[in-house]
Design a protein around this motif. Structure first.
Motif, mmCIF file in Angstrom:
data_model
loop_
_atom_site.group_PDB
_atom_site.id
_atom_site.type_symbol
_atom_site.label_atom_id
_atom_site.label_comp_id
_atom_site.label_asym_id
_atom_site.label_seq_id
_atom_site.Cartn_x
_atom_site.Cartn_y
_atom_site.Cartn_z
ATOM 1 N N LEU A 115 29.026 59.417 25.642
ATOM 2 C CA LEU A 115 28.315 58.933 24.461
ATOM 3 C C LEU A 115 28.127 60.034 23.423
ATOM 4 O O LEU A 115 28.221 59.787 22.220
ATOM 5 C CB LEU A 115 26.960 58.363 24.882
ATOM 6 N N VAL A 119 32.556 59.516 22.087
ATOM 7 C CA VAL A 119 32.621 58.544 20.990
ATOM 8 C C VAL A 119 33.278 59.135 19.745
ATOM 9 O O VAL A 119 34.136 58.490 19.132
ATOM 10 C CB VAL A 119 31.214 57.988 20.677
ATOM 11 N N TRP A 122 37.093 59.207 20.856
ATOM 12 C CA TRP A 122 37.829 58.000 21.267
ATOM 13 C C TRP A 122 37.157 56.704 20.846
ATOM 14 O O TRP A 122 37.639 55.628 21.200
ATOM 15 C CB TRP A 122 38.015 58.010 22.794
ATOM 16 N N GLY A 123 36.042 56.758 20.168
ATOM 17 C CA GLY A 123 35.416 55.564 19.645
ATOM 18 C C GLY A 123 34.922 54.611 20.707
ATOM 19 O O GLY A 123 34.318 55.014 21.709
ATOM 20 N N ALA A 124 35.214 53.320 20.512
ATOM 21 C CA ALA A 124 34.706 52.280 21.405
ATOM 22 C C ALA A 124 35.218 52.421 22.828
ATOM 23 O O ALA A 124 34.561 51.973 23.773
ATOM 24 C CB ALA A 124 35.086 50.903 20.856
ATOM 25 N N THR A 125 36.381 53.029 22.986
ATOM 26 C CA THR A 125 36.923 53.237 24.337
ATOM 27 C C THR A 125 35.973 54.084 25.178
ATOM 28 O O THR A 125 35.759 53.812 26.366
ATOM 29 C CB THR A 125 38.302 53.913 24.268
ATOM 30 N N ALA A 126 35.385 55.119 24.572
ATOM 31 C CA ALA A 126 34.441 55.983 25.290
ATOM 32 C C ALA A 126 33.211 55.189 25.722
ATOM 33 O O ALA A 126 32.692 55.395 26.826
ATOM 34 C CB ALA A 126 34.031 57.165 24.411
ATOM 35 N N ILE A 127 32.755 54.256 24.879
ATOM 36 C CA ILE A 127 31.596 53.439 25.239
ATOM 37 C C ILE A 127 31.932 52.524 26.409
ATOM 38 O O ILE A 127 31.130 52.352 27.342
ATOM 39 C CB ILE A 127 31.127 52.616 24.029
ATOM 40 N N SER A 187 24.517 51.423 22.005
ATOM 41 C CA SER A 187 25.949 51.282 21.746
ATOM 42 C C SER A 187 26.522 49.953 22.225
ATOM 43 O O SER A 187 27.709 49.688 22.037
ATOM 44 C CB SER A 187 26.715 52.429 22.425
#
Length: 389
Positions: A115, A119, A122-127, A187
């Motif tokens: 987080l 994020v 990698w953006g939403a992939t990390a979430i 998130s």
């Protein structure tokens, strides 16, 4: 120094470079290094004075922590595959079995890092990764919090005189998962956020009251039997862990509460949750201050007596780290300069501790002395092999 052992003989520290023996002697204690490394990464990223390079250092430490956790997980899995009969002895050992709790707590620092550092990369992939890992972490934390105490009640030999703060380790894992859940909530989509938020409160309650009761018993043990042996010196810092994490969890959950409950048609509950977070977090912080100062006094006493290094020294890091994060959370919510100043000082101390302990750990791992499983030694006190400071 005990004699070095072959893979088939009596157990002692693993010989340097003997991978087979290192795997045979590998125990969950090592995951304490992932806890300490992960919490330092997160703390540096929140340092009260804006220093851009600290974010970069924190990200590097987080990536290093992922590598460490992966390596340790592979080694411990290999021990269960190739040395199953010896690996299962851990369930009977009254000290080493407590360290099962370090596995989910080490994973939690990686989840939080996704987080904080993942994020932006990698953006939403990390979430999505953090969310999936969180459920795994919750399952392990809940299992540790119930099954390890059950083993204490049924299989292991314990006494008040031999008690140390390591009893807290399997219990605290659930509240660490609760704090991670609170970080994850903002998130997530509203429905999933609500679920994770409620479950995080349950996890907090699953852990904190039980941990507080253990601290009461620990205080009685210290009064009646004085300080533990020097080999367990660093365990004195573990008492700070459930208090710091408990405070941090209440603060983070309270911060989320107004938004989460308003979206569910319960705005009044959200305001109450925020107030409980601030007041409860501050109260726990004050309680932790006493245990922090006591840990410092005990450490000075142990150092004057000659404090031996062992893998348990990682107890200097994670409890101090979560208490530092709780301090900074209080600073953000209350805007009280005192908490910012104390939080910054604690992070500096944490960095010093981490540097010393990591250097000693790398040296001990290279020499092989730190790879030692007390549960393989019959009739030997449950302590780590010692090297003089």
């Amino acid at each position: 120094m005990v004699n070095l052992a072959s893979s088939t003989g009596a157990s002692g520290p693993a010989p340097a470079g003997n991978l087979k023996e290192m795997i045979r002697q590998f125990t969950p204690n090592w995951f304490g290094a992932t806890m300490g490394t992960g919490v330092l990464a997160l703390a540096l990223n929140q340092f009260p004075i804006e220093i851009p390079i600290l974010h970069d250092i924190g990200r590097i430490l987080w990536l290093f922590n992922i590598a460490l956790f992966t390596l340790f997980a592979a080694m411990y899995a290999a021990r269960w595959i190739f040395f199953f009969d010896e690996a299962k002895r851990i369930f009977h050992h009254p000290v080493v079995s407590m360290f099962f709790g370090t596995i989910p707590m080490g994973l939690a620092t990686i989840i939080n890092g996704f987080l904080a550092f993942g994020v932006p990369l990698w953006g939403a992939t990390a979430i999505s990764i953090a969310h999936a890992l969180w459920w795994i972490d919750v399952a392990m934390a809940v299992a540790c919090g119930l099954l390890i105490p059950f083993l204490m009640f049924t299989r292991q030999d314990h006494s008040l005189e031999k008690m140390t703060a390591v009893w807290l380790l399997p219990i605290v894992a659930a509240e660490v998962a609760a704090a991670s859940g609170a970080l994850l909530v903002p998130s997530l989509p509203p429905g999933e956020a609500y679920d994770v938020h409620i479950i995080s409160y349950v996890l907090w309650a699953y852990s904190v009251p039980l941990a507080m009761s253990i601290l009461v018993i620990l205080l009685l043990r210290l009064i009646l039997y004085k300080l533990p042996t020097r080999d367990m010196a660093a365990s004195g810092w573990l008492a700070l862990g459930p208090i710091g994490t408990g405070s941090l969890g209440l603060l983070l959950l309270g911060t989320n509460a107004p938004t989460i409950y308003a979206a569910s048609g319960l705005p009044g509950v959200g305001e109450v949750g925020f107030g409980i977070g601030v007041i409860g977090g501050a109260i726990l912080w004050g309680y932790g201050a006493w245990w922090l100062m006591l840990a410092m006094l005990k450490t000075v006493r142990y150092l004057n007596e000659g404090m031996p290094f062992n893998i348990g020294w990682w107890a200097f890091t994670f409890p101090l780290g979560v208490y530092s994060l709780a301090t900074l959370a209080l600073a953000r919510i209350t805007h009280f300069w005192f908490f910012s100043a104390v939080g910054g000082a604690l992070i500096v101390l944490l960095a010093v501790f981490w540097t010393i302990v990591m250097a000693r750990t790398l040296h001990g791992a290279w020499r092989g002395h730190l790879f030692f499983a007390p549960c393989l030694v019959s009739g030997v006190a449950p302590i780590e092999p010692r090297t003089k400071l």
